[in-house]
Design a protein around this motif. Sequence first.
Motif, PDB file in Angstrom:
ATOM      1  N   CYS A 113     -59.559  38.982 -38.117  1.00 31.41           N
ATOM      2  CA  CYS A 113     -60.726  39.102 -38.214  1.00 31.41           C
ATOM      3  C   CYS A 113     -62.033  38.762 -38.090  1.00 31.41           C
ATOM      4  O   CYS A 113     -62.811  39.051 -37.984  1.00 31.41           O
ATOM      5  CB  CYS A 113     -61.193  41.126 -37.586  1.00 31.41           C
ATOM      6  SG  CYS A 113     -60.928  41.240 -39.086  1.00 31.41           S
ATOM      7  N   GLY A 114     -61.977  37.524 -39.297  1.00 31.48           N
ATOM      8  CA  GLY A 114     -62.950  37.154 -39.809  1.00 31.48           C
ATOM      9  C   GLY A 114     -63.411  38.107 -40.563  1.00 31.48           C
ATOM     10  O   GLY A 114     -62.313  38.050 -41.494  1.00 31.48           O
TER      11      GLY A 114
ATOM     12  N   ILE B 101     -60.684  25.826 -30.258  1.00 31.72           N
ATOM     13  CA  ILE B 101     -59.884  26.908 -32.404  1.00 31.72           C
ATOM     14  C   ILE B 101     -61.315  26.906 -32.791  1.00 31.72           C
ATOM     15  O   ILE B 101     -61.464  25.420 -33.640  1.00 31.72           O
ATOM     16  CB  ILE B 101     -58.901  26.646 -32.664  1.00 31.72           C
ATOM     17  CG1 ILE B 101     -57.525  27.208 -31.393  1.00 31.72           C
ATOM     18  CG2 ILE B 101     -58.350  27.638 -34.243  1.00 31.72           C
ATOM     19  CD1 ILE B 101     -57.916  27.990 -30.201  1.00 31.72           C
ATOM     20  N   THR B 102     -62.550  27.421 -33.472  1.00 29.28           N
ATOM     21  CA  THR B 102     -63.044  27.330 -34.801  1.00 29.28           C
ATOM     22  C   THR B 102     -61.955  28.070 -35.487  1.00 29.28           C
ATOM     23  O   THR B 102     -61.454  27.168 -36.306  1.00 29.28           O
ATOM     24  CB  THR B 102     -64.771  28.182 -34.506  1.00 29.28           C
ATOM     25  OG1 THR B 102     -64.038  29.838 -34.499  1.00 29.28           O
ATOM     26  CG2 THR B 102     -64.752  27.985 -33.176  1.00 29.28           C
ATOM     27  N   SER B 103     -62.595  29.245 -36.442  1.00 28.47           N
ATOM     28  CA  SER B 103     -61.641  29.428 -37.616  1.00 28.47           C
ATOM     29  C   SER B 103     -60.469  30.390 -36.751  1.00 28.47           C
ATOM     30  O   SER B 103     -60.371  31.015 -35.608  1.00 28.47           O
ATOM     31  CB  SER B 103     -62.541  31.105 -37.717  1.00 28.47           C
ATOM     32  OG  SER B 103     -62.702  31.878 -37.469  1.00 28.47           O
ATOM     33  N   THR B 104     -59.510  29.736 -38.563  1.00 31.04           N
ATOM     34  CA  THR B 104     -58.586  30.754 -38.226  1.00 31.04           C
ATOM     35  C   THR B 104     -57.344  30.358 -39.466  1.00 31.04           C
ATOM     36  O   THR B 104     -57.996  29.927 -40.422  1.00 31.04           O
ATOM     37  CB  THR B 104     -57.373  30.065 -36.847  1.00 31.04           C
ATOM     38  OG1 THR B 104     -55.244  30.356 -37.686  1.00 31.04           O
ATOM     39  CG2 THR B 104     -57.283  28.586 -37.855  1.00 31.04           C
ATOM     40  N   SER B 105     -57.444  32.194 -40.135  1.00 31.04           N
ATOM     41  CA  SER B 105     -56.737  32.268 -41.147  1.00 31.04           C
ATOM     42  C   SER B 105     -55.376  32.596 -41.135  1.00 31.04           C
ATOM     43  O   SER B 105     -54.831  33.255 -41.873  1.00 31.04           O
ATOM     44  CB  SER B 105     -57.333  33.273 -42.429  1.00 31.04           C
ATOM     45  OG  SER B 105     -58.633  32.722 -42.538  1.00 31.04           O
TER      46      SER B 105
ATOM     47  N   ASP C  48     -64.750  33.892 -43.275  1.00 29.61           N
ATOM     48  CA  ASP C  48     -65.734  34.050 -42.523  1.00 29.61           C
ATOM     49  C   ASP C  48     -65.575  33.216 -40.986  1.00 29.61           C
ATOM     50  O   ASP C  48     -65.567  32.128 -40.677  1.00 29.61           O
ATOM     51  CB  ASP C  48     -66.687  33.631 -42.573  1.00 29.61           C
ATOM     52  CG  ASP C  48     -67.828  35.353 -43.454  1.00 29.61           C
ATOM     53  OD1 ASP C  48     -66.495  36.128 -43.734  1.00 29.61           O
ATOM     54  OD2 ASP C  48     -68.458  35.103 -43.882  1.00 29.61           O
ATOM     55  N   ASP C  49     -65.957  33.446 -39.705  1.00 32.44           N
ATOM     56  CA  ASP C  49     -66.083  32.266 -37.679  1.00 32.44           C
ATOM     57  C   ASP C  49     -67.874  32.367 -38.535  1.00 32.44           C
ATOM     58  O   ASP C  49     -68.774  32.996 -38.501  1.00 32.44           O
ATOM     59  CB  ASP C  49     -65.707  33.703 -36.763  1.00 32.44           C
ATOM     60  CG  ASP C  49     -65.575  32.880 -36.113  1.00 32.44           C
ATOM     61  OD1 ASP C  49     -64.857  32.221 -35.998  1.00 32.44           O
ATOM     62  OD2 ASP C  49     -66.638  32.790 -35.321  1.00 32.44           O
ATOM     63  N   PRO C  50     -67.539  30.676 -38.237  1.00 36.31           N
ATOM     64  CA  PRO C  50     -68.998  30.026 -38.015  1.00 36.31           C
ATOM     65  C   PRO C  50     -69.815  30.258 -37.165  1.00 36.31           C
ATOM     66  O   PRO C  50     -71.124  30.512 -37.415  1.00 36.31           O
ATOM     67  CB  PRO C  50     -68.488  28.784 -37.630  1.00 36.31           C
ATOM     68  CG  PRO C  50     -66.936  29.196 -38.060  1.00 36.31           C
ATOM     69  CD  PRO C  50     -66.144  30.238 -37.730  1.00 36.31           C
TER      70      PRO C  50
ATOM     71  N   GLY D 282     -68.402  37.463 -38.371  1.00 40.80           N
ATOM     72  CA  GLY D 282     -66.651  39.079 -38.045  1.00 40.80           C
ATOM     73  C   GLY D 282     -66.144  38.257 -36.086  1.00 40.80           C
ATOM     74  O   GLY D 282     -66.865  37.399 -36.089  1.00 40.80           O
ATOM     75  N   LYS D 283     -65.022  39.011 -36.393  1.00 41.97           N
ATOM     76  CA  LYS D 283     -63.969  38.541 -34.614  1.00 41.97           C
ATOM     77  C   LYS D 283     -63.554  40.383 -34.163  1.00 41.97           C
ATOM     78  O   LYS D 283     -64.255  41.180 -34.781  1.00 41.97           O
ATOM     79  CB  LYS D 283     -63.440  37.152 -35.216  1.00 41.97           C
ATOM     80  CG  LYS D 283     -63.772  36.420 -35.852  1.00 41.97           C
ATOM     81  CD  LYS D 283     -62.590  35.282 -35.392  1.00 41.97           C
ATOM     82  CE  LYS D 283     -61.465  35.490 -36.491  1.00 41.97           C
ATOM     83  NZ  LYS D 283     -60.359  34.088 -36.295  1.00 41.97           N
ATOM     84  N   GLU D 284     -63.233  39.590 -33.303  1.00 40.76           N
ATOM     85  CA  GLU D 284     -62.643  41.202 -32.554  1.00 40.76           C
ATOM     86  C   GLU D 284     -61.387  41.411 -33.357  1.00 40.76           C
ATOM     87  O   GLU D 284     -60.855  40.988 -34.018  1.00 40.76           O
ATOM     88  CB  GLU D 284     -62.006  40.969 -31.202  1.00 40.76           C
ATOM     89  CG  GLU D 284     -60.634  40.048 -31.123  1.00 40.76           C
ATOM     90  CD  GLU D 284     -59.204  40.704 -31.254  1.00 40.76           C
ATOM     91  OE1 GLU D 284     -59.640  42.847 -30.604  1.00 40.76           O
ATOM     92  OE2 GLU D 284     -58.131  40.776 -31.559  1.00 40.76           O
ATOM     93  N   ALA D 285     -61.199  42.778 -33.185  1.00 42.12           N
ATOM     94  CA  ALA D 285     -60.153  44.116 -34.032  1.00 42.12           C
ATOM     95  C   ALA D 285     -59.530  44.750 -33.026  1.00 42.12           C
ATOM     96  O   ALA D 285     -58.949  45.773 -33.523  1.00 42.12           O
ATOM     97  CB  ALA D 285     -60.763  44.224 -35.711  1.00 42.12           C
TER      98      ALA D 285
END
Length: 776
Positions: free
Chosen positions: A650-651, A408-412, A713-715, A721-724
């Motif tokens: 989604c970042g 798991i990298t980014s999570t909001s 932001d995802d690193p 960005g990430k998926e949406a």
Amino acid sequence: MAAPEAPPTYRLIGTRIPYIEGPLKVTGRAEYTDDIKRPGQLIARLLRSPWPHARIRSIDVSAARAMPGVAAVLTGEKYPTPFGVLPITHDETAIAVGKVRYIGDIVAAVAAVDEATADRALQAIRVDVEVLPEYTDPKTGVEKVAEPIHARGLNGTNIQKEVVQHFGDVDAAFAQAHASVRVRGSYAGVTHAFTEPMATIAEATPDGRLTVWSATQVPHYLHRALSEVLGIPMHRIRVIKPEVGGGFGGKSDPLPHEIACAALSLETGRPVKILFDREDVFVTNHGRHPTQNDVRIAVDAGGKILAYDIEALIDGGAWSSFGTVTTYYNGVLSMGPYRVPNFRYRGRRVYTTKPPSGAMRAHGGTNIRYSIELGLDELAEQLHLDPFDLRERNALPPHSTTVNQFRITSTSFVKCLKAARERSGWDDKFRKLPYGRGVGLGCGFYISGSNSPIHFTPKMPQCTVHLKADMDGGIAVHCMQADIGQGSNTLLAVIVAEVVGVDLDRVHVVRVDSDVSPVDIGSYSSRVTFMMGNAARRAGESLRDQLLAAAARVTGYPPEKLVVGHEKIEVRHRPDISISYIDALHAAMERSGALLASGAYTSPPMGGDFKGARAGTAPAYSFAAYVAEVDVDVETGIYKVEKVWAAFDCGRALNRLAVEGQIEGSIHMGLGQLMGETMNYRGSRLMNPSLLEYKIPTPQQMPQVECLLVGDDDPEGPFGGKEAGEGPLIATLPAAGNALYDAVGVRFHELPITPEKVVRGIELRQQSGKSWKGVS
């Protein structure tokens, strides 16, 4: 302590950008496969099996072949090579070989001068079969059967795939649990119901080449399958993807009709077109698997999750399709958005004599999420905790690893919870609205692309983007990513324009064509934004560097002192010294002519070393927390989801307009599965193969949606960005299901939830003596 650094801002990224192909689509000028007509084109039709399971004794096509206007009739023995989207489960053939496995399986293919002649030829074909046992219930297929649907079924059964995983000590966790819950979920099969039916045109030409136009999400996989089955080297096959009118996973396999159409063209030496009617689309299916799952969750006194224990029985239909992945995903995609220290899963996907199931939006993550989220709400009630509080206590932290080694990298996710709670007015509504009205929370977690490619050889990037900039100042973008209406062409153009600093109208995304498009492995698993986006950014940076080098020669300042502005390159801290984009381009072209640039993306290695460790691994994950508010007519059971507050991570939202559209469309599709969409069968026969009988929600049933884009932001994502595209669907169903419980005091573990089920649920609650909100 220094304040955190503000995230960067961009000229185009993060704004609301209409789709670049929008004007062509709304004026009817966009070209779909059905719009293409080749000189001398024949029409193909398919003879489909009326039997659910039968051994073919003989097929007499002599009368059909003799009919005037019939150019070719093919049966399965001409091209018997099996294929499939996954190399490990090739069990499909272009036309049935030896036996048929469901009502709708292709028995023969005809090419004729027109559709009427082709249909008459189908009626002239005589098929003699030995009827074999019908298998409609996956429960009967887990034991040895008299006649397995496929010889590859496990140990004489109809089991296509079995997955068993155990991390930690689940039994010990349940033994020490303060509370536990068990949810037995039952989910009917649903299908994609995209607007454009499948369509393919194939043209074999005298130079020994074969060109195929097809409505597909996976032009590269189709390219491979055509080569394997037809025995033609890939370099002699050209695959073109015109516009695609929706896919949602239903066009993410290479499909038998595509290969049969190509085979007919090879047979006749003429172009051949096949266009499905809606019944053809329904029996081709590849929709969401009918599933029975059994979910047990253990928690401690404070609501901390101790363990999941999950079983899933999955109805795969006649073929494997993505089924091996499906079987893993029904377990492993439960590993977020919460920390789960102990996990056990057994999943079995079973062949049946029904249309094949496959990948559908939020593939593998939807049904299991509904059961988990309803179970968590029930546990919150047992522990006298607010559902939001229980979930926040268990949220996966950023830069962590799950028990099955997901990175798991980014999570909001916590930000999603806070936003949904605040904007919905949850604290003033939960258990406080009058009887018949309620609010519910549902959460979600999904992959941003599969870390592991389907094909391991040859080793190559998962996405490559090529750019060409010439003297006219335009930038042509080539990539095999498949825009199926989700806006990926627009994003591709936006990223290039952002990096190079040019106006968006300078960037032209060239139609997918295997002769000129570098490989991208397709639009599925929510991979395009992350993988194509990174490849596009790298390609843009390569082109930009060439322009900076040319600008350095002209201005006399080294490249490291130059920056890209809007349609120009200027000296850092000296904006009065600059060169226009077009002049920099022309200066760069003096040495090499047109500028060429390339960028590629390969996901970094991740996952464990146990069997199935790669399933569900992804370079990033999306997170969601939705609140739904419902209004139920307790006399008729008719209910409406009035509003959904959709907090989604989604970042960075690279195109806010597109992300909001994906969230709204996902909510509509999720509510369809919840409220009434179902594949209705009588035995193995599909009884509602039309959009009249398959009940998609109407516009009047669509709730108001408030999109809350709260992701950091995802690193590793492109511009953060990430998926949406798929993740926004998942939380919709449990949010509405939990809202129904808040409204009428009934938990619904079977989907779809029809008005009849609501009325029956209320009756059973009343008979049990349980009152709800003061109403008995």
